[in-house]
Write a protein that holds these residues in place. Structure first.
Motif, PDB file in Angstrom:
ATOM      1  N   SER A 132       1.060  -1.152  -0.081  1.00 35.29           N
ATOM      2  CA  SER A 132      -0.166  -0.389   0.315  1.00 35.29           C
ATOM      3  C   SER A 132       1.007   1.319   0.009  1.00 35.29           C
ATOM      4  CB  SER A 132      -0.557   0.010   1.418  1.00 35.29           C
ATOM      5  OG  SER A 132      -0.629  -0.116   2.564  1.00 35.29           O
ATOM      6  N   ASP A 133       1.941   0.952   0.176  1.00 31.48           N
ATOM      7  CA  ASP A 133       2.999   2.234   0.024  1.00 31.48           C
ATOM      8  C   ASP A 133       4.150   2.227  -0.064  1.00 31.48           C
ATOM      9  OD1 ASP A 133       4.775   4.501   0.797  1.00 31.48           O
ATOM     10  OD2 ASP A 133       4.808   4.275   2.973  1.00 31.48           O
ATOM     11  N   GLU A 134       4.334   2.382  -2.026  1.00 28.66           N
ATOM     12  CA  GLU A 134       4.985   1.274  -2.588  1.00 28.66           C
ATOM     13  C   GLU A 134       6.787   2.114  -2.474  1.00 28.66           C
ATOM     14  OE1 GLU A 134       3.665   2.975  -6.324  1.00 28.66           O
ATOM     15  OE2 GLU A 134       1.812   1.383  -6.300  1.00 28.66           O
ATOM     16  N   SER A 135       6.935   3.873  -1.333  1.00 29.21           N
ATOM     17  CA  SER A 135       7.739   3.863  -1.512  1.00 29.21           C
ATOM     18  C   SER A 135       8.670   2.916  -0.320  1.00 29.21           C
ATOM     19  CB  SER A 135       7.707   5.261  -0.280  1.00 29.21           C
ATOM     20  OG  SER A 135       7.551   5.023   1.075  1.00 29.21           O
ATOM     21  N   LEU A 136       8.373   2.127  -0.026  1.00 29.82           N
ATOM     22  CA  LEU A 136       8.825   1.197   1.455  1.00 29.82           C
ATOM     23  C   LEU A 136       9.219  -0.254   0.171  1.00 29.82           C
ATOM     24  CD1 LEU A 136       6.617   0.776   4.165  1.00 29.82           C
ATOM     25  CD2 LEU A 136       8.770   1.798   4.047  1.00 29.82           C
ATOM     26  N   ASP A 137       9.216  -0.299  -1.083  1.00 31.50           N
ATOM     27  CA  ASP A 137       9.249  -1.465  -1.636  1.00 31.50           C
ATOM     28  C   ASP A 137      10.825  -2.411  -1.707  1.00 31.50           C
ATOM     29  OD1 ASP A 137       6.765  -1.534  -3.498  1.00 31.50           O
ATOM     30  OD2 ASP A 137       8.014  -0.234  -5.126  1.00 31.50           O
ATOM     31  N   ASN A 138      11.815  -0.668  -1.701  1.00 37.73           N
ATOM     32  CA  ASN A 138      13.091  -1.745  -1.247  1.00 37.73           C
ATOM     33  C   ASN A 138      13.588  -1.196   0.003  1.00 37.73           C
ATOM     34  OD1 ASN A 138      15.253  -0.859  -3.956  1.00 37.73           O
ATOM     35  ND2 ASN A 138      14.123   1.448  -3.755  1.00 37.73           N
ATOM     36  N   GLU A 139      12.712  -1.071   0.583  1.00 43.96           N
ATOM     37  CA  GLU A 139      13.014  -2.099   1.781  1.00 43.96           C
ATOM     38  C   GLU A 139      12.578  -3.111   2.265  1.00 43.96           C
ATOM     39  OE1 GLU A 139      11.832  -0.295   6.158  1.00 43.96           O
ATOM     40  OE2 GLU A 139      12.501   1.254   4.600  1.00 43.96           O
ATOM     41  N   ILE A 140      11.069  -3.998   1.414  1.00 43.84           N
ATOM     42  CA  ILE A 140      10.482  -4.968   1.595  1.00 43.84           C
ATOM     43  C   ILE A 140      11.347  -5.998   0.709  1.00 43.84           C
ATOM     44  CG2 ILE A 140       9.133  -6.393   0.951  1.00 43.84           C
ATOM     45  CD1 ILE A 140       8.514  -4.359   3.329  1.00 43.84           C
ATOM     46  N   LYS A 141      11.653  -5.265   0.201  1.00 44.13           N
ATOM     47  CA  LYS A 141      13.106  -6.250  -0.796  1.00 44.13           C
ATOM     48  C   LYS A 141      14.061  -7.043  -0.471  1.00 44.13           C
ATOM     49  CE  LYS A 141      15.462  -6.165  -5.248  1.00 44.13           C
ATOM     50  NZ  LYS A 141      16.472  -5.987  -5.655  1.00 44.13           N
TER      51      LYS A 141
END
Length: 91
Positions: free
Chosen positions: A23-32
């Motif tokens: 839901s928060d795409e700014s977290l993509d790299n962090e979640i990756k």
């Protein structure tokens, strides 16, 4: 309330994948980075979503051969719930 993520098993012509829609795409790299500790994962890509979904981007997870995709989806979901619950407690 909007859930922090949604995950789906997808069938592709080459192999099954797990897609994570945040839901928060700014977290993509962090979640990756968070998911890269799973030894069963071969590759994680951040891709634009072309389907009619709630997110413009998704994490596409490719598993190593002979890994049970249903078990891995459950493990990934559990890890992500832990991640987001920890993040909410830290705030």
């Amino acid at each position: 309330m909007l859930l922090p993520f949604r995950s789906e098993i997808r069938n592709s012509p080459t192999r099954q994948t797990i897609k994570i829609f945040l839901s928060d795409e700014s977290l993509d790299n962090e979640i990756k980075n968070h998911l890269e500790h799973f030894t069963e994962i071969e590759l994680i890509e951040i891709n634009e979503t072309v389907e009619q979904n709630l997110a413009d981007e998704n994490l596409t997870i490719f598993l190593k051969d002979s890994v049970d995709i249903n078990r891995m989806k459950a493990s990934i979901d559990s890890s992500l719930w832990w991640y987001f619950e920890k993040d909410m407690v830290d705030d």
